[in-house]
Scaffold this motif. Structure first.
Motif, PDB file in Angstrom:
ATOM      1  N   THR A 147     -10.614 -21.699   8.802  1.00  0.00           N
ATOM      2  CA  THR A 147      -9.593 -22.711   9.063  1.00  0.00           C
ATOM      3  C   THR A 147      -8.220 -22.048   9.101  1.00  0.00           C
ATOM      4  OG1 THR A 147      -9.246 -23.176   6.716  1.00  0.00           O
ATOM      5  CG2 THR A 147     -10.994 -24.414   7.842  1.00  0.00           C
ATOM      6  N   THR A 148      -7.230 -22.829   9.489  1.00  0.00           N
ATOM      7  CA  THR A 148      -5.865 -22.299   9.515  1.00  0.00           C
ATOM      8  C   THR A 148      -5.442 -21.815   8.140  1.00  0.00           C
ATOM      9  OG1 THR A 148      -5.270 -23.812  11.316  1.00  0.00           O
ATOM     10  CG2 THR A 148      -3.460 -22.854  10.046  1.00  0.00           C
ATOM     11  N   GLU A 149      -5.763 -22.596   7.118  1.00  0.00           N
ATOM     12  CA  GLU A 149      -5.394 -22.210   5.754  1.00  0.00           C
ATOM     13  C   GLU A 149      -6.100 -20.933   5.327  1.00  0.00           C
ATOM     14  OE1 GLU A 149      -6.438 -25.177   6.679  1.00  0.00           O
ATOM     15  OE2 GLU A 149      -4.522 -26.282   6.603  1.00  0.00           O
ATOM     16  N   GLN A 150      -7.385 -20.789   5.672  1.00  0.00           N
ATOM     17  CA  GLN A 150      -8.125 -19.579   5.309  1.00  0.00           C
ATOM     18  C   GLN A 150      -7.592 -18.358   6.048  1.00  0.00           C
ATOM     19  OE1 GLN A 150     -12.009 -21.099   6.324  1.00  0.00           O
ATOM     20  NE2 GLN A 150     -12.525 -21.558   4.192  1.00  0.00           N
ATOM     21  N   LEU A 151      -7.185 -18.566   7.300  1.00  0.00           N
ATOM     22  CA  LEU A 151      -6.573 -17.470   8.054  1.00  0.00           C
ATOM     23  C   LEU A 151      -5.265 -17.030   7.409  1.00  0.00           C
ATOM     24  CD1 LEU A 151      -7.057 -18.317  11.847  1.00  0.00           C
ATOM     25  CD2 LEU A 151      -7.814 -16.251  10.676  1.00  0.00           C
ATOM     26  N   GLU A 152      -4.498 -18.008   6.961  1.00  0.00           N
ATOM     27  CA  GLU A 152      -3.241 -17.666   6.301  1.00  0.00           C
ATOM     28  C   GLU A 152      -3.499 -16.865   5.025  1.00  0.00           C
ATOM     29  OE1 GLU A 152      -1.034 -21.221   5.649  1.00  0.00           O
ATOM     30  OE2 GLU A 152      -0.832 -21.688   7.780  1.00  0.00           O
ATOM     31  N   GLU A 153      -4.518 -17.254   4.259  1.00  0.00           N
ATOM     32  CA  GLU A 153      -4.855 -16.510   3.046  1.00  0.00           C
ATOM     33  C   GLU A 153      -5.314 -15.096   3.391  1.00  0.00           C
ATOM     34  OE1 GLU A 153      -4.361 -17.390  -0.112  1.00  0.00           O
ATOM     35  OE2 GLU A 153      -3.372 -19.166   0.725  1.00  0.00           O
ATOM     36  N   VAL A 162      -0.582  -3.021   3.823  1.00  0.00           N
ATOM     37  CA  VAL A 162       0.209  -2.664   5.000  1.00  0.00           C
ATOM     38  C   VAL A 162       1.596  -2.201   4.566  1.00  0.00           C
ATOM     39  CG1 VAL A 162       1.172  -3.497   7.167  1.00  0.00           C
ATOM     40  CG2 VAL A 162      -1.055  -4.335   6.398  1.00  0.00           C
ATOM     41  N   PRO A 163       1.891  -0.915   4.729  1.00  0.00           N
ATOM     42  CA  PRO A 163       3.209  -0.415   4.322  1.00  0.00           C
ATOM     43  C   PRO A 163       4.370  -1.143   5.002  1.00  0.00           C
ATOM     44  CG  PRO A 163       1.712   1.414   4.766  1.00  0.00           C
ATOM     45  CD  PRO A 163       1.010   0.170   5.221  1.00  0.00           C
ATOM     46  N   ALA A 164       4.179  -1.506   6.265  1.00  0.00           N
ATOM     47  CA  ALA A 164       5.266  -2.148   7.002  1.00  0.00           C
ATOM     48  C   ALA A 164       5.595  -3.535   6.466  1.00  0.00           C
ATOM     49  CB  ALA A 164       4.902  -2.244   8.484  1.00  0.00           C
ATOM     50  N   LEU A 165       4.692  -4.123   5.656  1.00  0.00           N
ATOM     51  CA  LEU A 165       4.922  -5.458   5.111  1.00  0.00           C
ATOM     52  C   LEU A 165       5.218  -5.433   3.621  1.00  0.00           C
ATOM     53  CD1 LEU A 165       1.997  -7.358   6.898  1.00  0.00           C
ATOM     54  CD2 LEU A 165       4.358  -7.106   7.670  1.00  0.00           C
ATOM     55  N   SER A 166       5.389  -4.256   3.084  1.00  0.00           N
ATOM     56  CA  SER A 166       5.524  -4.114   1.636  1.00  0.00           C
ATOM     57  C   SER A 166       6.798  -4.744   1.078  1.00  0.00           C
ATOM     58  CB  SER A 166       5.474  -2.628   1.248  1.00  0.00           C
ATOM     59  OG  SER A 166       6.527  -1.915   1.887  1.00  0.00           O
ATOM     60  N   ASP A 167       7.809  -4.959   1.935  1.00  0.00           N
ATOM     61  CA  ASP A 167       9.071  -5.505   1.429  1.00  0.00           C
ATOM     62  C   ASP A 167       9.162  -7.019   1.564  1.00  0.00           C
ATOM     63  OD1 ASP A 167       9.165  -5.498   4.162  1.00  0.00           O
ATOM     64  OD2 ASP A 167      11.289  -4.989   4.293  1.00  0.00           O
ATOM     65  N   ILE A 168       8.043  -7.670   1.888  1.00  0.00           N
ATOM     66  CA  ILE A 168       8.058  -9.133   1.960  1.00  0.00           C
ATOM     67  C   ILE A 168       8.276  -9.709   0.562  1.00  0.00           C
ATOM     68  CG2 ILE A 168       6.647 -11.186   2.377  1.00  0.00           C
ATOM     69  CD1 ILE A 168       5.406  -9.894   4.715  1.00  0.00           C
ATOM     70  N   GLN A 169       9.243 -10.586   0.449  1.00  0.00           N
ATOM     71  CA  GLN A 169       9.527 -11.226  -0.825  1.00  0.00           C
ATOM     72  C   GLN A 169       8.517 -12.353  -1.072  1.00  0.00           C
ATOM     73  OE1 GLN A 169      11.846 -10.002  -2.921  1.00  0.00           O
ATOM     74  NE2 GLN A 169      12.097  -8.415  -1.356  1.00  0.00           N
ATOM     75  N   PRO A 170       8.173 -12.606  -2.338  1.00  0.00           N
ATOM     76  CA  PRO A 170       7.175 -13.650  -2.651  1.00  0.00           C
ATOM     77  C   PRO A 170       7.522 -15.011  -2.054  1.00  0.00           C
ATOM     78  CG  PRO A 170       7.621 -12.310  -4.584  1.00  0.00           C
ATOM     79  CD  PRO A 170       8.618 -11.887  -3.548  1.00  0.00           C
ATOM     80  N   ASP A 171       8.805 -15.373  -2.035  1.00  0.00           N
ATOM     81  CA  ASP A 171       9.180 -16.682  -1.522  1.00  0.00           C
ATOM     82  C   ASP A 171       9.090 -16.772  -0.002  1.00  0.00           C
ATOM     83  OD1 ASP A 171      11.235 -14.929  -1.111  1.00  0.00           O
ATOM     84  OD2 ASP A 171      12.844 -16.335  -1.568  1.00  0.00           O
ATOM     85  N   PHE A 172       8.906 -15.638   0.661  1.00  0.00           N
ATOM     86  CA  PHE A 172       8.771 -15.614   2.122  1.00  0.00           C
ATOM     87  C   PHE A 172       7.312 -15.462   2.556  1.00  0.00           C
ATOM     88  CE2 PHE A 172       8.926 -13.334   6.268  1.00  0.00           C
ATOM     89  CZ  PHE A 172       9.629 -14.284   6.993  1.00  0.00           C
ATOM     90  N   LEU A 173       6.419 -15.178   1.614  1.00  0.00           N
ATOM     91  CA  LEU A 173       5.040 -14.847   1.960  1.00  0.00           C
ATOM     92  C   LEU A 173       4.324 -16.002   2.641  1.00  0.00           C
ATOM     93  CD1 LEU A 173       2.854 -12.705   1.849  1.00  0.00           C
ATOM     94  CD2 LEU A 173       2.220 -13.529  -0.427  1.00  0.00           C
ATOM     95  N   ASP A 174       4.455 -17.218   2.119  1.00  0.00           N
ATOM     96  CA  ASP A 174       3.787 -18.364   2.735  1.00  0.00           C
ATOM     97  C   ASP A 174       4.314 -18.612   4.145  1.00  0.00           C
ATOM     98  OD1 ASP A 174       2.213 -18.797   0.527  1.00  0.00           O
ATOM     99  OD2 ASP A 174       3.528 -20.313  -0.350  1.00  0.00           O
ATOM    100  N   HIS A 175       5.616 -18.493   4.312  1.00  0.00           N
ATOM    101  CA  HIS A 175       6.223 -18.680   5.631  1.00  0.00           C
ATOM    102  C   HIS A 175       5.715 -17.620   6.608  1.00  0.00           C
ATOM    103  CE1 HIS A 175       9.195 -20.240   8.400  1.00  0.00           C
ATOM    104  NE2 HIS A 175       9.658 -19.031   8.610  1.00  0.00           N
ATOM    105  N   TYR A 176       5.619 -16.368   6.131  1.00  0.00           N
ATOM    106  CA  TYR A 176       5.106 -15.304   6.985  1.00  0.00           C
ATOM    107  C   TYR A 176       3.676 -15.606   7.421  1.00  0.00           C
ATOM    108  CZ  TYR A 176       2.956 -10.928   8.360  1.00  0.00           C
ATOM    109  OH  TYR A 176       2.251  -9.973   9.041  1.00  0.00           O
ATOM    110  N   GLY A 177       2.843 -16.054   6.472  1.00  0.00           N
ATOM    111  CA  GLY A 177       1.459 -16.364   6.808  1.00  0.00           C
ATOM    112  C   GLY A 177       1.352 -17.432   7.878  1.00  0.00           C
ATOM    113  N   ARG A 178       2.194 -18.476   7.788  1.00  0.00           N
ATOM    114  CA  ARG A 178       2.144 -19.547   8.782  1.00  0.00           C
ATOM    115  C   ARG A 178       2.540 -19.049  10.168  1.00  0.00           C
ATOM    116  NH1 ARG A 178       4.254 -22.543   4.356  1.00  0.00           N
ATOM    117  NH2 ARG A 178       6.397 -22.199   5.077  1.00  0.00           N
TER     118      ARG A 178
END
Length: 387
Positions: A147-153, A162-178
């Motif tokens: 599902t969309t939610e499982q894909l986001e997880e 992924v080194p290129a994503l290592s600087d993602i802040q926790p408060d941005f993680l859900d937004h990034y997944g969407r």
């Protein structure tokens, strides 16, 4: 390969400790144990590591013949590679060296296949199997779909790898997944779900996996949809999810005052607080091109006539400046006459006219202009079909 369970907070746990859990809750340890059990069963097929792939390539070169950078190997050499690999890796390697698999590759007059192509096959198969294992771990119902939610997880679980994503802040993680899963859903989604078998060899998933390479250059990161640089870098031709949502709302309610403000800022190219005939011309010029070359309509449609029609529709307050007084110099007259045709459409003009929806539609979408231009014919067609 060592297996372990993972709590939702990321800490490892003993799989056997939850064997007697009676009632499973979403994301409970029991479900995670069951997930790992399925992975254990799937991993009966060997996943080749980079080192193992290098060893196989070394043996293929040893048993084959290299010409102009390409290694070719016959079935006898192929079988010898299997024997040597079995000594190193065990019998799990056998499925990779079946006679039926050898026969699937193109053979030359000497009965040899390209070892280079065979190694590419091993790389691809390993990558596909790894993708399947990782994706299936999030298919808790064993449905073969995510599902969309499982894909986001799933996408969010890759951030730590992924080194290129290592600087993602926790408060941005859900937004990034969407944002990230929109591309997977666009190419492979149906009713909010994606089949795992469609993803395992997907070029879109391959783009995501490319970020695991810590040698990527800046331009490669910027061009990658899943890169954090793409999500954060402001660019004139890009719009994030929230901006897209604003656009959809404005487009669906084009006559609303909020939509007038939204589109007015776009059409006011010079940011002077009004829309001039020159700006109307600029936008409709693109519509005219599509009208002729995409819609295959008549080419003698005058852009200037449409500009005049838009002005007549809105009826702006500032439509013409006064004519010059008698006795003015010729140069002054020319300047004034030029200013005379420069109408100024303001947000207030659009709101008062009640035509803002049609105004923005016809200058933004060739299909909308088609419907407007042939509105009388379309009305007659509706009347005929209703009678």
């Amino acid at each position: 390969m060592q297996l372990y369970c993972v709590y939702s907070n990321g800490r490892s746990a003993d799989c056997g400790a939850a064997a007697n859990t009676q009632k499973a809750k979403p994301q409970s340890l029991r479900l995670l144990v069951e997930r790992e059990a399925r992975r254990r069963k799937d991993q009966e097929t060997l996943l080749l590591s980079e080192e193992e792939l290098r060893n196989i390539w070394f043996l293929m070169k040893e048993m084959g013949v290299e010409t102009n950078g390409e290694v070719r190997i016959n079935y006898d050499g192929f079988s010898q590679v299997l024997v040597r690999c079995r000594e190193c890796f065990g019998p799990q390697i056998d499925p990779y060296f079946k006679a039926s698999l050898f026969l699937k590759f193109e053979r030359d007059n000497n009965g040899c296949i390209s070892a280079n192509q065979f190694l590419n096959y091993l790389n691809l198969r390993t990558s596909m199997h790894q993708n399947r294992l990782e994706l299936s771990a999030f298919d808790l119902g064993n449905t073969g779909n995510l599902t969309t939610e499982q894909l986001e997880e799933y996408v969010k679980s890759l951030v730590s790898q992924v080194p290129a994503l290592s600087d993602i802040q926790p408060d941005f993680l859900d937004h990034y997944g969407r944002i990230a899963v929109r591309k997977l859903l666009f190419f492979h989604g149906k009713n909010g779900c994606v089949r795992i078998r469609d993803l395992v060899n997907s070029i879109v998933l391959q783009e995501l996996n490319e970020l695991k390479n810590n040698q990527l250059q800046e331009h490669q990161l910027i061009s990658n949809w899943f890169s954090i640089q793409v999500k954060r870098q402001p660019a004139r031709d890009e719009m994030d999810m929230l901006a897209f949502t604003d656009f959809v709302l404005a487009w669906d309610h084009r006559s609303h005052p909020a939509a007038i403000k939204y589109f007015f800022d776009i059409f006011d190219l010079k940011k002077q607080g009004y829309i001039s005939p020159a700006e109307i011309y600029t936008f409709f010029k693109e519509i005219h091109y599509m009208w002729v070359h995409v819609m295959n309509e008549y080419a003698d449609l005058s852009i200037y006539d449409v500009v005049d029609e838009m002005l007549d529709m809105v009826k702006p307050k500032v439509f013409a400046l006064p004519m010059p007084a008698p006795g003015c110099a010729v140069l002054c007259c020319v300047v004034i006459v030029r200013e005379q045709i420069t109408a100024r459409i303001t947000p207030e003009d659009l709101a008062v006219s009640g035509m803002s929806g049609i105004f923005f539609s016809t200058l933004s979408d060739v299909k909308q202009f088609y419907d407007y231009n042939y509105r009388e014919n379309l009305m007659h067609q509706d009347d005929d079909s209703g009678s």
